[in-house]
Design an enzyme around this catalytic site. Structure first.
Site: not given
Length: 322
Positions: A185, A227
């Site tokens: 991340d 998404h």
């Protein structure tokens, strides 16, 4: 019709003493019953969907709506229109205005009231916890399919894995599987990870590129990553992950999968949230497959939990196309 005062009293009582045995189905049923519609209507007003649909007097396809409203077709989206109670879905890609849709066209005062009221903070829903929901490795045949030759090989790379909660849960369930576990991340996110167990590695970087240190892993997993991004940026993420994969690697896409038509109001709201906040979308299975296949992947299968509830998610499995 039930007395409003009595309904208010019942809701307040339920909020003060929620049932201890409330199921996930029940929880989402309550959420759907009180879901906030104004944001969806405001987007329909801003895109002029009601101004287009009402005078048409007939069902309009998503392409027709998008050409007249002038946003990208995906931003109008058949599945997004499901969130507007004033539009009726006929066939899978066409919508017609219901009788009361005219109140959201130009001039009626209710239209202006919606615009005024919708200036409150928009709930992006991206922070909603998935606690209590099944993980992909609870319904995927992990022990059968996820194997590496030696402990030095990388078994799993969690792309956009936050502080490593999924990888930690995976290791806890399968402590005997050999191979390295990695989560990635942004550096500021990874730095916040505390008490990461031995055998799990964290890498701080942007996922628009992939470091060579994670080449040839068995699994690359993206959970609710794509998404957040329109197709252009999603393609970059996919391409750069593809560059570090081997012929034996697998790519997992763990996302909310929308039906082509007839989705729930709750799911439509989540999709609209992605559009409003990120100019992105929750995709159908067909859209995911088309996106991945256009970048050189082949669909291996779709895996779903035994009990399907909103936001339960599904796992799309891909390998490199020959």
């Amino acid at each position: 019709m039930a007395d409003i005062a009595e309904l208010t009293k019942q809701i307040a009582t339920l909020a003060a003493s929620p049932p201890a045995n409330l199921t996930e189905e029940g929880r989402y049923g309550l959420y759907t019953a009180i879901v906030y519609e104004t944001v969806a209507v405001r987007l329909g007003i801003d895109l002029k969907l009601f101004d287009i649909a009402v005078p048409a007097g007939r069902p309009l396809t998503v392409t027709e709506l998008s050409e007249k409203a002038d946003p990208h077709a995906q931003l109008v989206g058949a599945k997004n229109a499901d969130g507007y109670e004033s539009l009726h879905q006929g066939r899978s890609d066409a919508y017609a205005a219901k009788p009361l849709a005219g109140i959201y066209c130009a001039d009626p005062p209710l239209r202006e009231a919606v615009i005024h009221l919708s200036r409150a903070h928009f709930n992006t829903v991206t922070g909603i916890s998935r606690t209590g929901q099944v993980d992909w490795f609870d319904f995927y045949p992990v022990e059968e399919k996820l194997k590496v030759a030696s402990p030095s090989d990388i078994l799993l790379v969690d792309v956009g894995g936050g502080v490593g909660h999924d990888v930690v849960a995976f290791q806890r369930k399968f402590p005997y599987l050999q191979g390295k576990l990695v989560f990635q991340d942004l550096p500021i996110v990874v730095e916040a990870a505390k008490d990461v167990p031995a055998g799990i590695e964290s890498i701080g970087h942007e996922f628009f590129q992939q470091p060579v240190s994670v080449k040839r892993a068995k699994i690359y997993c993206m959970r609710t990553v794509l998404h957040d991004w329109p197709d252009k940026q999603a393609r970059t993420i996919i391409k750069n992950t593809k560059d570090v994969m081997s012929e034996d690697s697998i790519l997992f896409i763990n996302e909310n999968i929308l039906l082509a038509q007839g989705i729930s109001l709750y799911q439509a709201k989540l999709d609209i949230a992605m559009m409003a906040c990120f100019s992105s979308l929750d995709r159908t299975e067909k859209q995911f497959k088309e996106l991945l296949e256009s970048e050189g992947f082949k669909s291996v299968g779709t895996h779903k939990p035994q009990v399907q509830i909103p936001r339960a998610g599904a796992l799309l499995e891909f390998c490199l196309a020959e």
